[in-house]
Write a protein that holds these residues in place. Structure first.
Motif, PDB file in Angstrom:
ATOM      1  N   HIS A  84     -67.672  -5.380-155.632  1.00  0.00           N
ATOM      2  CA  HIS A  84     -67.025  -4.528-154.752  1.00  0.00           C
ATOM      3  C   HIS A  84     -66.409  -3.269-155.078  1.00  0.00           C
ATOM      4  N   THR A  85     -66.270  -2.356-154.075  1.00  0.00           N
ATOM      5  CA  THR A  85     -65.485  -1.271-154.521  1.00  0.00           C
ATOM      6  C   THR A  85     -64.262  -0.853-153.951  1.00  0.00           C
ATOM      7  N   PHE A  86     -63.230  -0.212-154.723  1.00  0.00           N
ATOM      8  CA  PHE A  86     -61.879   0.089-153.848  1.00  0.00           C
ATOM      9  C   PHE A  86     -62.176   1.609-154.116  1.00  0.00           C
ATOM     10  N   THR A  87     -62.568   2.335-152.813  1.00  0.00           N
ATOM     11  CA  THR A  87     -63.002   3.648-152.518  1.00  0.00           C
ATOM     12  C   THR A  87     -62.119   4.356-151.913  1.00  0.00           C
ATOM     13  N   ALA A  88     -61.130   5.230-152.446  1.00  0.00           N
ATOM     14  CA  ALA A  88     -60.077   6.029-151.772  1.00  0.00           C
ATOM     15  C   ALA A  88     -59.991   7.436-152.628  1.00  0.00           C
ATOM     16  N   PRO A  89     -60.945   8.081-152.201  1.00  0.00           N
ATOM     17  CA  PRO A  89     -61.051   9.388-153.246  1.00  0.00           C
ATOM     18  C   PRO A  89     -59.937  10.353-152.736  1.00  0.00           C
ATOM     19  N   GLU A  90     -59.536  10.449-151.538  1.00  0.00           N
ATOM     20  CA  GLU A  90     -58.146  11.143-151.121  1.00  0.00           C
ATOM     21  C   GLU A  90     -57.045  10.946-151.708  1.00  0.00           C
ATOM     22  N   PHE A  91     -56.960   9.372-151.845  1.00  0.00           N
ATOM     23  CA  PHE A  91     -55.787   8.899-152.338  1.00  0.00           C
ATOM     24  C   PHE A  91     -55.489   9.317-153.854  1.00  0.00           C
ATOM     25  N   PHE A  92     -56.844   8.745-154.553  1.00  0.00           N
ATOM     26  CA  PHE A  92     -56.723   9.186-155.988  1.00  0.00           C
ATOM     27  C   PHE A  92     -56.731  10.492-156.438  1.00  0.00           C
ATOM     28  N   ARG A  93     -56.803  11.530-155.475  1.00  0.00           N
ATOM     29  CA  ARG A  93     -56.611  12.914-155.787  1.00  0.00           C
ATOM     30  C   ARG A  93     -55.266  13.186-155.879  1.00  0.00           C
TER      31      ARG A  93
END
Ligand SMILES: [Cu+2]
Length: 154
Positions: A84-93
């Motif tokens: 699975h992936t934990f995908t949250a690009p806006e958060f990590f930015r």
């Protein structure tokens, strides 16, 4: 945080009133409101553990609530049978990663961490910006089956 900043500004106003402009206030007034503390100033020993479980097909919890400016040890555990992936690009930015910590894969992957079945990823970070950020698993159809969530920074 806000209370402290207001107190500092208040103290400066008092000093200004009593002594006219003094360089002592330069630091407080030079800091933009809401400016993040540098990651270097963070006391990582205070990082709060925050566990998120990934399974078929959801995040638990699916609503992750964090406080702006607080350090967290985000622990992502894939307890499922698939990757699975934990995908949250806006958060990590909008976060500061612990220097030398495990944030690098999250940065390099563009904010999507891929976690194999049975694996655990631990990331130390400080959320710097309040808001609601979407979270999903980017594996085909996983989001469709309900593997979505949100990260709320207060
Ligand atoms: Cu998935």
């Amino acid at each position: 945080m806000h209370g402290l900043r207001l107190a500092v500004v208040g103290a400066c106003v008092l000093v200004l009133g009593a002594l006219a402009a003094r360089p002592a206030c330069a630091d407080a007034s030079g800091t933009a409101p809401g400016a993040p503390a540098g990651a270097a100033e963070v006391d990582w020993t205070r990082a709060q553990p925050y566990d998120v479980m990934l399974t078929e097909f959801h995040f638990a919890p699916s609503r992750i609530v964090l406080r702006q400016g607080e350090p967290y040890a985000l622990r992502l555990e894939n307890a499922g049978r698939f990757r699975h992936t934990f995908t949250a690009p806006e958060f990590f930015r909008t976060v500061a990663f612990r220097p030398g910590g495990a944030g690098t894969p999250a940065e390099e992957s563009g904010g999507s961490l891929s976690i194999a079945a049975g694996e655990v990823e631990e990331i130390d970070l400080v959320p710097l910006q309040a808001g609601t950020f979407s979270l999903e698993c980017s594996k085909p159809l996983h989001g469709f089956f309900g593997m979505t969530g949100e990260i709320v920074v207060q």
